[in-house]
Scaffold this motif. Structure first.
Motif: not given
Length: 154
Positions: A90-91, A133-136, A139-140, A145-148
């Motif tokens: 989708w992204g 797309s690679g940057v998006l 970043a996701v 990973r940071c959130r986890r």
């Protein structure tokens, strides 16, 4: 008479009865398949994929509003590898449709219609789509990973 697609002529007569031989609209086998043709087809497909993705995003938001049970179910779908692949697709589709839309706006303004410019812009469109797309997606990935990691530590 040969039915070769490269000689797409109409044999007939006009209203006065005089013989005519006019060119007909050529079929796909007359053209060599080019990058610009593929990008045109992809632009249409990516528009549909982007719209479907936005519909799924609205469904996900609806599950968030519906309560924790429904939201948990939606999160299981999103966290599934196929769900992650669908989100990535989708992204990429949305980014490509956006970039191709800018290309079409430039054409609508009456610029970049020469054959070499169209081919060059097609390659640029693919490169910009890949980069954005690679940057998006990067970043996701980093944010998840940071959130986890924060959840595990906290």
């Amino acid at each position: 008479m040969s039915l070769d697609g490269r000689e797409a002529l109409y044999d007939g007569s006009n209203s006065d009865g005089h013989f005519l031989r006019r060119p007909m609209s050529p079929h796909l086998d007359v053209y060599r398949f080019r990058l610009s043709m593929a990008l045109s087809i992809l632009n249409r497909i990516s528009g549909v994929a982007s719209a479907v993705g936005f519909g799924l995003a609205v469904t996900w938001l609806g599950s968030l509003a519906a309560g924790s049970k429904e939201y948990g179910r939606a999160q299981r779908v999103v966290n599934n590898p196929l769900g992650k692949l669908a989100l990535a697709g989708w992204g990429v589709a949305t980014v490509y449709h956006f970039v191709a839309g800018i290309r079409h706006l430039i054409w609508d303004d009456g610029h970049r219609f020469e054959k070499h410019q169209i081919n060059e812009d097609g390659r640029i469109t693919v490169a910009v789509t890949g980069g954005l797309s690679g940057v998006l997606l990067g970043a996701v990935f980093v944010l998840s990973r940071c959130r986890r990691k924060a959840r595990v530590q906290g």
